[in-house]
Design a protein around this motif. Structure first.
Motif, mmCIF file in Angstrom:
data_model
loop_
_atom_site.group_PDB
_atom_site.id
_atom_site.type_symbol
_atom_site.label_atom_id
_atom_site.label_comp_id
_atom_site.label_asym_id
_atom_site.label_seq_id
_atom_site.Cartn_x
_atom_site.Cartn_y
_atom_site.Cartn_z
ATOM 1 N N GLU A 110 0.830 -1.203 0.000
ATOM 2 C CA GLU A 110 0.000 0.000 0.000
ATOM 3 C C GLU A 110 0.869 1.260 0.000
ATOM 4 N N LYS A 113 1.880 1.964 -3.599
ATOM 5 C CA LYS A 113 0.752 2.535 -4.350
ATOM 6 C C LYS A 113 0.506 3.990 -3.966
ATOM 7 N N LYS A 117 0.545 6.701 -7.656
ATOM 8 C CA LYS A 117 -0.914 6.587 -7.713
ATOM 9 C C LYS A 117 -1.435 5.910 -8.963
ATOM 10 N N TYR A 120 -3.017 2.398 -8.725
ATOM 11 C CA TYR A 120 -4.383 2.107 -8.284
ATOM 12 C C TYR A 120 -5.262 1.697 -9.464
#
Length: 641
Positions: A110, A113, A117, A120
């Protein structure tokens, strides 16, 4: 390390290879370590370590192996704190995945990510240019809202609640299984506040527990203190406001006290096995006994109430001495016949050596007791009164019977705390108008009913009629005080009240009327042959008393031994002789002296009596605890306060 201890270590290390092995660990003591520090490290108490390592009490040597029980206490939680320091560039190679990159850089998928971005929406591809976050990782201990607290000697629920700034109810909610009686060394849960924020009980002040529906106005009437004065004595009160069960610090007032229920069993705490010496002074009046025949002797006992009471009391003393002997207590007992004469008391003290006496029990009557106390005062010998009231409380006096105002205040405070009581009524005869008016001040909405008087002479006829009472009752719970010493009046009132109890009947639109009978002065009028126990039981008769009657179903060892030895059941005087002697001697062998025991043993309890001595600001000591009891199904049971 002695052989016994070595065997113990081997047993735990080798013998418990099954489920039991998980209950213990070991610790090798390092130079300079203390038991307290080791206990803190393993989240246990020092007493738990001593229980498995008794030799550690004497000396804690380096390299000693200690057996450590696994802690049941809640460990403090740790929180991982990640602080972003910057980024590292990474170009994705063939077969690399988010999972493999997260493992490579020791971060979460996470986190990748979050700073890339596009991931995602799109999967990771060969040639993607990523910025990998670099974190500074630290672990912080998350402060727990509660912590474990070890109950100290003399501490009951209200003291601990006050110490940690909560109500007794809140303390009980934190510890649903703590029990009614707290024990020295018991572990409980309390708010996790800083040490400097903990409040200590100052014996120069009194402490008051806030009752239901009590606001600052009612406290002003009861305590004589303005809101500002209470807030000044109790920091934080202005912000929190009043709460039910909250403990308030107030100026010293002998009439204000919080009942402690933390009874201590002194038989488990004997530390002094040196011989103790006590004196028993009773009005046997043996000079009046006719010893010419067995019948004459029996007749003398029956006729002389002082001799009769003294013999009963002394029979209990003898069984207490025997019980103390089985506990290993060495005791010398001097017994004196005061003849119920002040002059005889003076003669006994002048002729005998009382300077080495640890305590005197008796005399029974006020005048002889006052003489004994005043003459023994220069020697600082404590003198304990078995039954006396309103004594001159010299600084060496112990009044073992609670004062009458304690009986009244205990009952009144209990009823004030009853949020279900809808109506208060006071029924009294003309001789008890003063107490009726006093109760009216305690319950300003109470209705007063007085016994009827002869129209011609104006004298009290000690009766009321149904209409006198019925109109003053309300649907719901009614508390009715009956203040009298007239048996006929008790019979008259209880029969009327019992007939006025009603169950709810929806078919006839009848509302329930409950009635609880109470009195501030329990006396023989309520136990006379003309009074129905069925009526008293139906009315759940409630009163405070200095002693409660033992139940035959309890199989009490003292009662069994007494019946076997004397072929009869012990009366209240015999039980008082036993209870008081046990208490006095056990206080002597568990404390430096009787005076010090007041602090070390705040509350003790035996067969029918309990003792919680409180010192007058200038004077001696008086018993400040009583029982609250009521009739239930034709038996008398203790009511928990």
């Amino acid at each position: 390390m002695n052989r016994f201890f070595l065997v113990l270590v081997l047993v735990f290390a080798l013998g418990f290879t099954s489920v039991n092995a998980q209950n213990f660990s070991t610790h090798q003591v390092k130079k300079g370590e203390t038991i307290e520090a080791i206990a803190k490290r393993y989240f246990v108490t020092p007493s738990e370590i001593y229980a498995l390592n008794p030799d550690a009490k004497k000396e804690l040597k380096p390299n000693t192996v200690l057996i450590i029980p696994l802690s049941k206490a809640k460990k403090p939680k740790t929180v991982v704190v990640k602080e972003l320091q910057g980024f590292k560039k990474h170009k994705t190679r063939r077969k690399e995945t988010l999972y493999s990159l997260a493992k490579k850089y020791d971060i979460a998928e996470e986190d990748i990510k979050k700073y890339n971005k596009f991931l995602y929406a799109d999967p990771l591809r060969k040639g993607d240019k990523l910025q990998i976050p670099i974190f500074k990782i630290t672990e912080e201990i998350e402060e727990e809202p509660t912590k474990t607290y070890v109950v100290q000697p003399k501490e009951g629920k209200w003291r601990i609640a006050y110490k940690f700034g909560i109500s007794v109810k809140e303390l009980e909610e934190l510890n649903p299984e703590m029990g009614e009686v707290l024990k020295d060394g018991q572990e409980i849960i309390v708010p996790n506040i800083e040490d400097e924020d903990e409040k200590e009980v100052d014996e120069k002040y009194s402490y008051y527990k806030v009752l239901p529906k009590e606001g600052f106005y009612r406290l002003k009437l009861k305590l004589g203190l303005e809101k500002e004065a209470l807030e000044a004595l109790n920091p934080g009160l202005a912000e929190s406001g009043l709460k039910v069960g909250m403990i308030l610090k107030v100026p010293f007032n002998e009439a204000i006290s919080i009942e402690t229920s933390n009874s201590i069993n002194l038989a488990d705490s004997i530390v002094d096995f040196n011989s103790k010496r006590i004196a028993i002074m009773l009005p046997f009046r043996l000079n009046r006994v006719d010893f010419q025949s067995k019948a004459d002797t029996k007749n003398s006992i029956v006729k002389d109430r002082y001799l009769d009471t003294s013999l009963d009391f002394y029979s209990g003393v003898l069984l207490a001495i025997d019980s103390l002997k089985t506990l290993g207590v060495s005791l010398k007992v001097d017994v004196y016949d005061t003849k119920n004469e002040v002059g005889e008391v003076s003669k006994i003290i002048d002729d005998k050596d009382f300077e080495t006496v640890d305590a005197v029990i008796g005399p029974l009557t006020s005048n002889t007791f006052d003489k004994a106390a005043s003459k023994l005062r220069p020697y600082n010998v404590p003198v304990v009164s078995p039954i006396g009231l309103n004594l001159k409380l010299y600084d060496n006096v112990f009044q073992s019977r609670a004062p009458n105002d304690k009986l009244k205040s205990t009952l009144v405070n209990y009823i004030k705390a009853d949020t279900l009581a809808d109506n208060i009524m006071v029924i009294s005869d003309s001789k008890h108008t003063a107490i009726s008016n006093s109760l009216k001040r305690d319950f300003n909405y109470a209705k007063q009913v007085h016994s009827r008087k002869n129209k011609e002479s104006g004298e009290d006829e000690f009766f009321v009629i149904k209409e006198d009472i019925e109109g003053a009752l309300k649907p719901g719970k009614n508390i009715v005080f009956l203040e009298t010493k007239n048996e006929g009046f008790v019979s008259n009132v209880t029969s009327i009240l019992a007939s006025l109890i009603k169950a709810e009947d929806k078919s006839t639109n009848t509302e329930a009327i409950e009635i609880t009978l109470a009195t501030t002065n329990m006396n023989r009028a309520f136990t006379g042959d003309g009074v129905s126990n069925e009526h008293l039981s139906k009315l759940q008769f409630l009163y405070a008393t200095t002693s409660k009657s033992y139940k035959e179903t309890d199989n009490n060892p003292f009662v069994k031994r007494y019946e076997k030895l004397y072929n009869t059941t012990p009366n209240s005087a015999a039980v008082k002789g036993f209870d008081l002697t046990m208490d006095v001697v056990l206080r002597l062998v568990t404390s430096e002296d009787l005076y010090m025991s007041v602090n070390n043993a705040p509350l003790t309890e035996y067969v029918e009596n309990k003792f919680a001595y409180k010192k007058k600001l200038f004077g001696g000591y008086y018993n400040n605890t009583v029982y609250l009891v009521n009739y239930q199904d034709l038996t008398i049971v203790e009511v928990k306060q």
